[in-house]
Design a protein around this motif. Structure first.
Motif, PDB file in Angstrom:
ATOM      1  N   LEU A 128      -7.173  -0.120  -2.684  1.00 33.15           N
ATOM      2  CA  LEU A 128      -6.191  -0.460  -1.649  1.00 33.15           C
ATOM      3  C   LEU A 128      -6.404  -1.891  -1.162  1.00 33.15           C
ATOM      4  N   TYR A 187       2.020   1.615  -3.447  1.00 40.02           N
ATOM      5  CA  TYR A 187       0.920   2.104  -4.285  1.00 40.02           C
ATOM      6  C   TYR A 187       0.872   3.640  -4.272  1.00 40.02           C
ATOM      7  N   VAL A 231      -4.709  -4.179  -3.467  1.00 41.87           N
ATOM      8  CA  VAL A 231      -3.265  -4.260  -3.241  1.00 41.87           C
ATOM      9  C   VAL A 231      -2.975  -5.297  -2.163  1.00 41.87           C
ATOM     10  N   SER A 232      -3.738  -5.214  -1.068  1.00 40.33           N
ATOM     11  CA  SER A 232      -3.542  -6.149   0.035  1.00 40.33           C
ATOM     12  C   SER A 232      -3.821  -7.591  -0.423  1.00 40.33           C
ATOM     13  N   TRP A 266     -10.842   3.043  -1.711  1.00 39.68           N
ATOM     14  CA  TRP A 266     -10.559   2.040  -0.682  1.00 39.68           C
ATOM     15  C   TRP A 266     -10.518   0.647  -1.292  1.00 39.68           C
ATOM     16  N   SER A 284      -4.668  -3.524   8.664  1.00 40.31           N
ATOM     17  CA  SER A 284      -4.798  -3.183   7.235  1.00 40.31           C
ATOM     18  C   SER A 284      -6.084  -2.404   6.994  1.00 40.31           C
ATOM     19  N   ILE A 344      -6.370   1.335   5.533  1.00 46.45           N
ATOM     20  CA  ILE A 344      -7.080   1.610   4.277  1.00 46.45           C
ATOM     21  C   ILE A 344      -8.139   2.694   4.485  1.00 46.45           C
ATOM     22  N   ILE A 375       0.847  -1.198   0.000  1.00 43.60           N
ATOM     23  CA  ILE A 375       0.000   0.000   0.000  1.00 43.60           C
ATOM     24  C   ILE A 375       0.882   1.247   0.000  1.00 43.60           C
TER      25      ILE A 375
END
Lengths: 305, 265
Positions: A247, A28, A250-251, A244, A148, A152, A25
């Motif tokens: 993100l 990112y 990404v996780s 969101w 996380s 986020i 993140i």
């Protein structure tokens, strides 16, 4: 083939993916939002780990240690940001310079030793790989999901504010941003700081999770971060369109990355070859948009008609 | 409203690519002036606009906007006074952000951007919808679409709207219709005139179209080799034809007008 062995490795892969997802993140923010490839992270992640290891073994609270790791990460980003904006060094080179310098800094933080153990039985830590197959609340997966999620939400809120929008504009179109009165240089520094703060924060979690900090622990971290960003976009990009949601992608991308790594290891790949595999996978994913562009571009002879 | 006092700029001085872009350029605008700028290739038209907006620092001279000496100010600070539209439709907007987000960014030009206030509020959206509706392009129903999905003409119209959303002291138009097809260009020019009239703006417009230069604005200036060589006021301008302009240019500069994109029609 022993499927149980693979199955047993999954919880570990998921929690590792969650830790690296936080790191990704951070990547990112620079790579996608600011449109800067920042290589500082290979150093700043280990810096976060080193800070956490030294603080926890000195008896400090683990929450305080991850917070301090975040602050030190901000400083690492500041250095890269100043190399880039105040000294005019290209962003990639600025990151490489900071990363190199951080190697010495990290050794200094760890009293000149290349690694520092953080024994779970001796010290209190937030997350530990030892409990990864536990069914109780001490399983690190739960806390990592909460961390996380909070991260986020905070980032989603921040990038929706006036200043957050200005940062997004800076990454999207610097000329436009300046024409609208946005200080793009300062914004780039802020973005690099935020990114490296988050990366160092994840390094502090990784140290606790694996039970040690090592100067080499984040070698190639940028590539894993990019892999997570790209895998997340390719696999889930169509499902999540909000900020969101991206993100979360990404996780999830980081988790998939570690699950795939577990599978290829289980299939018999030599651990030493993992980094090469990662590099090749990222190279191919990065090439996809370029190849798509080649396929849709009109033939050279027709251009300019 | 704008005083460009004898400014000069040389790019890459002392090297083989040395280029004197502006030499002693001098121009003064009254409030409400709408000045069109024409001139040959490399005459310094765009360079002068970029000097005003602070894209680079000038070598000598000074630039004063509405009584504020901005000569030493960085580009982003001068934005407080300026609305800008560029030649390339891609330059004026952020493609990956939505129409309403782009407008919200423009609406906050010259203000401190806080990390504790939302980037866009529900109340603003109403204003943006009304403003977009005047374009007649249907953009008011696509406010949450990414700007990258719009055509060049749509993006240019949006950029124009954004440049005037927060009333600027000075509107800078750098060949903003040059990359558009003739029909869209005419539409955008029409909109330009409308916005300038409605908001009583002071404007500088670079154009390569002699007819547009005559038709729009209340003053024409011609540039040649980094200098303003002809300045035609409102009374004279209204009786001018394209041929007169050409003659005037050749007479003053001692050279033929050599703009390969110049449209005479």
């Amino acid at each position: 083939m022993d499927f149980m062995k693979l199955f047993n490795a999954f919880p570990g892969a998921v929690s590792q993916g969650l830790v690296w997802g936080i790191m990704a993140i951070g990547v990112y923010i620079t790579y996608r939002i600011l449109d800067v490839a920042d290589l500082t992270v290979d150093g700043s992640m280990a810096t976060g780990g080193a800070v956490a290891a030294m603080m926890i073994t000195a008896g400090y609270d683990p929450w305080l240690s991850v917070f301090c790791a975040f602050l030190v990460g901000l400083l690492a980003g500041l250095v890269t940001g100043l190399f880039h904006t105040a000294m005019g060094i290209p962003a990639i080179l600025s990151g490489i310079l900071t990363q190199l310098a951080l190697y010495s800094v990290n050794l200094r933080i760890m009293d000149g030793k290349a690694n520092t153990a953080v024994n779970v039985t001796k010290y209190s830590v937030l997350v530990s790989s030892r409990n990864v197959r536990s069914l109780a609340l001490n399983n690190p997966i739960w806390l990592l999901i909460v961390i996380s999620g909070v991260l986020i939400i905070l980032l989603h809120l921040f990038f929706g504010t006036e200043y957050g929008c200005a940062l997004r504009a800076t990454g999207a179109n610097q000329n436009m941003a300046r024409a609208q009165g946005i200080n793009t240089r300062f914004g780039t520094v802020v973005g690099l700081m935020l990114s490296n703060g988050i990366v160092a924060f994840s390094g502090a979690l990784l140290t606790q999770y694996q039970g040690f900090a090592d100067v080499q622990m984040a070698r190639g971290a940028i590539v894993i971060g990019l892999a997570a960003v790209i895998i997340g976009e390719v696999v889930f990009g169509k499902i999540f369109r909000s900020f969101w949601g991206k993100l979360i992608c990404v996780s999830l991308g980081a988790i998939i990355y570690y699950l795939v790594m577990q599978i290829v290891l289980w299939l018999g790949l030599n651990t030493n070859d993992l980094k090469m595999l990662t590099a090749l996978v990222v190279a191919i994913f990065l090439a996809v948009p370029y190849w798509k562009g080649l396929a849709t571009r009109p033939k050279a002879g027709k251009r300019g008609a | 409203m704008l005083d460009i006092n004898h400014i000069a700029k040389t790019f890459n001085p002392g090297t083989i690519t040395e280029k004197v872009a502006l030499r002693d350029a001098d121009l003064h605008l009254q409030e409400g002036d709408f000045v069109t700028i024409i001139g040959g290739n490399g005459a310094g038209k765009s360079t002068m606009l970029n000097a005003v907006s602070g894209v680079f620092q000038i070598d000598s001279g000074s630039i004063v906007i509405d009584g504020h000496d901005v000569t030493a100010l960085p580009e982003y600070k001068r934005a407080t006074y300026l609305g800008r539209v560029f030649q390339d439709p891609m330059t004026g907007t952020a493609a990956t952000m939505t129409i309403e987000e782009n407008m919200a960014l423009a609406h906050r030009r010259g203000q401190r951007r806080s990390p504790f206030r939302w980037g866009i509020s529900g109340k603003e959206k109403k204003l943006y919808r009304d403003e977009l509706a005047r374009l007649g392009l249907g953009l008011e129903d696509r406010m949450s679409a990414r700007v990258g999905l719009l055509s060049g003409g749509q993006r240019q119209a949006l950029t124009l709207l954004m440049a005037t959303l927060k009333k600027p002291k000075l509107l800078l138009l750098d060949e903003h219709t040059a990359a558009l097809d003739p029909k869209t260009a005419a539409k955008v020019l029409h909109l330009t005139r409308e916005l300038i009239a409605d908001h009583h703006l002071t404007a500088l417009m670079v154009t390569h179209n002699m007819k547009d230069a005559l038709q729009y604005g209340n003053r024409i200036i011609m540039m040649h080799e980094g200098k303003v060589i002809v300045d035609v006021d409102r009374e004279t301008k209204s009786s001018l034809r394209v041929e007169d302009l050409l003659q005037m240019f050749e007479h003053t500069s001692g050279a033929a007008l050599d703009n390969d994109r110049m449209l005479l029609g």
